[in-house]
Design a protein around this motif. Structure first.
Motif, PDB file in Angstrom:
ATOM      1  N   ARG A 136      37.919  49.612  55.684  1.00 32.91           N
ATOM      2  CA  ARG A 136      39.312  49.417  56.126  1.00 32.91           C
ATOM      3  C   ARG A 136      40.004  50.774  56.146  1.00 32.91           C
ATOM      4  NH1 ARG A 136      40.947  44.138  57.040  1.00 32.91           N
ATOM      5  NH2 ARG A 136      43.015  44.797  56.377  1.00 32.91           N
ATOM      6  N   ASP A 137      40.899  50.979  57.093  1.00 29.12           N
ATOM      7  CA  ASP A 137      41.584  52.276  57.062  1.00 29.12           C
ATOM      8  C   ASP A 137      43.081  52.103  56.847  1.00 29.12           C
ATOM      9  OD1 ASP A 137      42.172  51.208  59.424  1.00 29.12           O
ATOM     10  OD2 ASP A 137      41.275  52.780  60.679  1.00 29.12           O
ATOM     11  N   GLU A 138      43.445  50.981  56.222  1.00 29.65           N
ATOM     12  CA  GLU A 138      44.857  50.789  55.909  1.00 29.65           C
ATOM     13  C   GLU A 138      45.015  50.269  54.484  1.00 29.65           C
ATOM     14  OE1 GLU A 138      44.796  46.769  58.391  1.00 29.65           O
ATOM     15  OE2 GLU A 138      45.343  48.529  59.588  1.00 29.65           O
ATOM     16  N   ALA A 139      46.283  50.052  54.095  1.00 31.45           N
ATOM     17  CA  ALA A 139      46.551  49.585  52.734  1.00 31.45           C
ATOM     18  C   ALA A 139      45.855  48.245  52.482  1.00 31.45           C
ATOM     19  CB  ALA A 139      48.060  49.426  52.554  1.00 31.45           C
ATOM     20  N   VAL A 140      45.423  48.039  51.244  1.00 28.59           N
ATOM     21  CA  VAL A 140      44.794  46.769  50.881  1.00 28.59           C
ATOM     22  C   VAL A 140      45.418  46.236  49.588  1.00 28.59           C
ATOM     23  CG1 VAL A 140      42.489  47.055  51.893  1.00 28.59           C
ATOM     24  CG2 VAL A 140      42.981  48.025  49.639  1.00 28.59           C
ATOM     25  N   VAL A 141      45.339  44.938  49.419  1.00 25.82           N
ATOM     26  CA  VAL A 141      45.783  44.325  48.174  1.00 25.82           C
ATOM     27  C   VAL A 141      44.559  43.682  47.532  1.00 25.82           C
ATOM     28  CG1 VAL A 141      47.345  42.646  47.122  1.00 25.82           C
ATOM     29  CG2 VAL A 141      48.066  43.929  49.153  1.00 25.82           C
ATOM     30  N   ILE A 142      44.315  44.043  46.267  1.00 30.02           N
ATOM     31  CA  ILE A 142      43.141  43.539  45.555  1.00 30.02           C
ATOM     32  C   ILE A 142      43.624  42.584  44.467  1.00 30.02           C
ATOM     33  CG2 ILE A 142      41.063  44.210  44.263  1.00 30.02           C
ATOM     34  CD1 ILE A 142      41.204  45.565  47.001  1.00 30.02           C
ATOM     35  N   LYS A 143      43.055  41.384  44.442  1.00 30.50           N
ATOM     36  CA  LYS A 143      43.508  40.386  43.468  1.00 30.50           C
ATOM     37  C   LYS A 143      42.333  39.791  42.708  1.00 30.50           C
ATOM     38  CE  LYS A 143      47.417  38.895  46.294  1.00 30.50           C
ATOM     39  NZ  LYS A 143      48.215  37.784  46.810  1.00 30.50           N
ATOM     40  N   GLY A 152      47.118  40.634  37.691  1.00 28.13           N
ATOM     41  CA  GLY A 152      45.842  40.760  38.384  1.00 28.13           C
ATOM     42  C   GLY A 152      45.916  41.205  39.832  1.00 28.13           C
ATOM     43  N   VAL A 153      47.078  41.726  40.256  1.00 29.51           N
ATOM     44  CA  VAL A 153      47.244  42.111  41.660  1.00 29.51           C
ATOM     45  C   VAL A 153      47.493  43.614  41.771  1.00 29.51           C
ATOM     46  CG1 VAL A 153      48.689  41.828  43.716  1.00 29.51           C
ATOM     47  CG2 VAL A 153      48.141  39.846  42.294  1.00 29.51           C
ATOM     48  N   PHE A 154      46.727  44.277  42.630  1.00 25.69           N
ATOM     49  CA  PHE A 154      46.899  45.716  42.847  1.00 25.69           C
ATOM     50  C   PHE A 154      47.217  45.952  44.316  1.00 25.69           C
ATOM     51  CE2 PHE A 154      44.272  45.146  39.188  1.00 25.69           C
ATOM     52  CZ  PHE A 154      44.649  46.143  38.299  1.00 25.69           C
ATOM     53  N   VAL A 155      48.397  46.485  44.578  1.00 27.80           N
ATOM     54  CA  VAL A 155      48.767  46.814  45.959  1.00 27.80           C
ATOM     55  C   VAL A 155      48.406  48.287  46.146  1.00 27.80           C
ATOM     56  CG1 VAL A 155      50.654  46.927  47.626  1.00 27.80           C
ATOM     57  CG2 VAL A 155      50.639  45.117  45.894  1.00 27.80           C
ATOM     58  N   CYS A 156      47.438  48.565  47.026  1.00 32.22           N
ATOM     59  CA  CYS A 156      46.895  49.929  47.143  1.00 32.22           C
ATOM     60  C   CYS A 156      47.141  50.473  48.543  1.00 32.22           C
ATOM     61  CB  CYS A 156      45.396  49.918  46.867  1.00 32.22           C
ATOM     62  SG  CYS A 156      44.974  49.164  45.292  1.00 32.22           S
ATOM     63  N   ASP A 157      47.904  51.563  48.623  1.00 30.32           N
ATOM     64  CA  ASP A 157      48.188  52.123  49.939  1.00 30.32           C
ATOM     65  C   ASP A 157      46.970  52.814  50.528  1.00 30.32           C
ATOM     66  OD1 ASP A 157      50.727  51.147  50.378  1.00 30.32           O
ATOM     67  OD2 ASP A 157      51.599  52.600  48.980  1.00 30.32           O
ATOM     68  N   GLU A 158      46.038  53.225  49.657  1.00 31.30           N
ATOM     69  CA  GLU A 158      44.801  53.862  50.111  1.00 31.30           C
ATOM     70  C   GLU A 158      43.613  52.965  49.771  1.00 31.30           C
ATOM     71  OE1 GLU A 158      44.657  56.589  51.797  1.00 31.30           O
ATOM     72  OE2 GLU A 158      46.822  56.942  51.623  1.00 31.30           O
ATOM     73  N   PRO A 159      42.696  52.747  50.720  1.00 27.37           N
ATOM     74  CA  PRO A 159      41.503  51.953  50.401  1.00 27.37           C
ATOM     75  C   PRO A 159      40.739  52.499  49.187  1.00 27.37           C
ATOM     76  CG  PRO A 159      41.660  52.280  52.766  1.00 27.37           C
ATOM     77  CD  PRO A 159      42.758  53.107  52.155  1.00 27.37           C
ATOM     78  N   ALA A 160      40.753  53.827  48.996  1.00 24.16           N
ATOM     79  CA  ALA A 160      40.023  54.407  47.853  1.00 24.16           C
ATOM     80  C   ALA A 160      40.563  53.853  46.534  1.00 24.16           C
ATOM     81  CB  ALA A 160      40.149  55.929  47.877  1.00 24.16           C
ATOM     82  N   ALA A 165      40.363  49.704  41.983  1.00 24.52           N
ATOM     83  CA  ALA A 165      40.903  48.452  41.411  1.00 24.52           C
ATOM     84  C   ALA A 165      39.815  47.384  41.344  1.00 24.52           C
ATOM     85  CB  ALA A 165      42.089  47.968  42.250  1.00 24.52           C
ATOM     86  N   ALA A 166      39.052  47.260  42.432  1.00 22.98           N
ATOM     87  CA  ALA A 166      37.986  46.236  42.454  1.00 22.98           C
ATOM     88  C   ALA A 166      36.947  46.525  41.374  1.00 22.98           C
ATOM     89  CB  ALA A 166      37.333  46.195  43.833  1.00 22.98           C
ATOM     90  N   GLU A 167      36.671  47.815  41.161  1.00 23.44           N
ATOM     91  CA  GLU A 167      35.689  48.191  40.141  1.00 23.44           C
ATOM     92  C   GLU A 167      36.187  47.814  38.741  1.00 23.44           C
ATOM     93  OE1 GLU A 167      34.510  52.294  40.322  1.00 23.44           O
ATOM     94  OE2 GLU A 167      32.560  51.809  39.415  1.00 23.44           O
ATOM     95  N   LYS A 168      37.489  48.084  38.512  1.00 23.22           N
ATOM     96  CA  LYS A 168      38.075  47.733  37.203  1.00 23.22           C
ATOM     97  C   LYS A 168      37.972  46.229  36.970  1.00 23.22           C
ATOM     98  CE  LYS A 168      41.580  51.281  36.472  1.00 23.22           C
ATOM     99  NZ  LYS A 168      42.905  51.605  37.013  1.00 23.22           N
TER     100      LYS A 168
END
Ligand code: AMP
Ligand code: GLY
Length: 424
Positions: A136-143, A152-160, A165-168
């Protein structure tokens, strides 16, 4: 009628306060409760997750209705356990509570019923999640899919950052089993509103709207918390938008749950983002929100016990809900350091004087009694709630009360309800 209320937060103090106004109420027991709920009945030292002990206690005290505040016991099937013992319980069954407890299940229900929500993918292993996020090349939200106390929700402006967040969540087990699956979704933009409705399996009775303030810092900055304040009504939800939310979200969700064989009874809480493309569901909760409940119940004129009974019995269409015309604003006073580490046991002063202000209720959350003192005992300590003819007046009165209360390290946001004032 004797009632057992399960929970110990600001939400439960507000529910206890409101139930105590019902002429139908006999004895009120709250497990475990807080010093605020103790004003309306007896606090009982049983953990909210000790379902067996709660049912036994209710049987021994001739309790006719159990009211469940928090999500964990709901997801574990506390309502099923009370019903099996012949006691009415307000809240969804364990199966229906999965709408909140399993975000992957909620997404499936939304997908199957064409309910507007963020585009998403669900993953049960980190390598696949990582590969997808990296593509993905845009912001993502990881839940995290499971229950994570609102964190449990991370709003991430960078996919990196999304990959971190997903790893954590998936590899470092930040939320334990709740992170076995993650949802990766598009980031939505817009104002948020909390839509809470009583649902009896077929009838839906929407309450007045409200708006939470989740981040710790003013201007919605910093990490998310359980909620730092709320006001009711949320002006951004016009009547037209509310009709749209009912038709596109609430009705199809209840229908979808019935088709699933998991009839929903209790409170359906839809967290909605009002995007340019229309309302989108951010999440469902299967219970009253905290702190939204505090300003909502301050405005409810109807008998809450009657409405809860009607919800349990499937005749919500026979009750009416009446609301105070005024606006309610709730400001949460928190322990310094929250939502990170904080100290407990700080003496709280000024509670009585603040509570005596006309139109003010000081709802207890993380407090405890120590000798003659009330001391801090949690992250969110108090929900100082005030009514006013306008948002500005309610806000002013709430902060007047806040400023009369003090404890070491007390923190609150000073901008609760500003969004409603700006948009006036
Ligand atoms: P939830 O617990 O799912 O409501 O998420 C907590 C908060 O994260 C919400 O109140 C939003 O502020 C934010 N959030 C969740 N999902 C999204 C999304 N898809 N886009 C933008 N923000 C989101
Ligand atoms: N105020 C957000 C929640 O109750 O989950």
């Amino acid at each position: 009628m004797n009632v057992l209320l399960v929970g110990s937060g600001g939400r439960e103090h507000a529910i206890a306060w409101k139930l105590a106004q019902s002429p139908k109420l006999g004895k009120l027991y709250t497990a475990p409760g807080n010093p605020g709920t103790a004003d309306y009945g007896k606090n009982v030292d049983i953990d909210v997750n000790d379902i067996e002990a709660l049912v036994k206690f209710a049987q021994s005290k001739d309790v006719a209705l159990a009211v469940i505040g928090p999500e964990d016991p709901l997801a574990a099937g506390i309502v099923d356990a009370f019903e099996a013992a012949g006691i009415k319980a307000f809240g969804p069954s364990g199966a229906a509570a999965q709408l909140e407890a399993d975000k992957a299940f909620a997404k499936e229900i939304m997908r199957a019923n064409s309910i507007p929500t963020a585009e998403s993918r669900i993953f049960d292993n980190f390598p696949d999640a990582k590969a997808y996020i990296a593509s993905r090349d845009e912001a993502v939200v990881i839940k995290a899919a499971g229950l994570a106390k609102g964190k449990g929700v991370f709003v991430c402006d960078e996919p990196a950052d999304g990959i971190i967040a997903a790893e954590k969540i998936m590899c470092e087990n930040l939320f334990g089993e709740a992170g076995a699956k993650v949802i990766v979704e598009e980031k939505l933009l817009g104002e948020e509103a909390s839509i809470l409705a009583f649902v009896d399996g077929r009838n839906i009775y929407v309450m007045e709207t409200s708006q939470d303030h989740k981040p710790i810092g003013e201007g919605d900055t910093g990490p998310n918390t359980g909620g730092m304040g709320a006001y009711c009504p949320a002006r951004c939800v016009t009547d037209k938008l509310m009709d749209q939310i009912s038709a596109e979200v609430l009705v199809p969700t209840i229908d979808g749950m019935n088709r699933e064989g998991s009839t929903f009874r209790g409170i359906l809480y839809a967290g909605i983002m009002l995007t340019k493309g229309g309302p989108r569901v951010l999440e469902f909760n299967a219970r009253f929100g905290d702190p939204e409940t505090q300003p909502i119940l301050m405005r409810m004129k109807s008998d809450l016990l009657e409405v809860m009974l009607a919800t349990c019995m499937g005749n919500l269409d026979e009750v009416t809900l009446e609301w105070d015309e005024r606006v309610a604003v709730c400001v949460v006073m928190a322990s310094g350091g929250y939502p990170g580490d904080y100290e407990k046991g700080k003496k709280i002063s000024g509670l009585e004087a603040a509570g005596k202000l006309d139109g003010v209720m000081v709802f207890h959350a993380g407090t405890a009694k120590k000798g003659d003192d009330i001391v801090t005992a949690g992250g969110r300590v108090l929900g100082v709630t005030a009514l006013g003819d306008t948002v500005a007046e309610a806000k002013e009165l709430a902060y007047k009360a806040v400023d009369m209360i003090s404890f070491d390290g007390a923190y609150c946001r000073r901008d609760i309800a500003d969004k409603a004032i700006e948009s006036n």
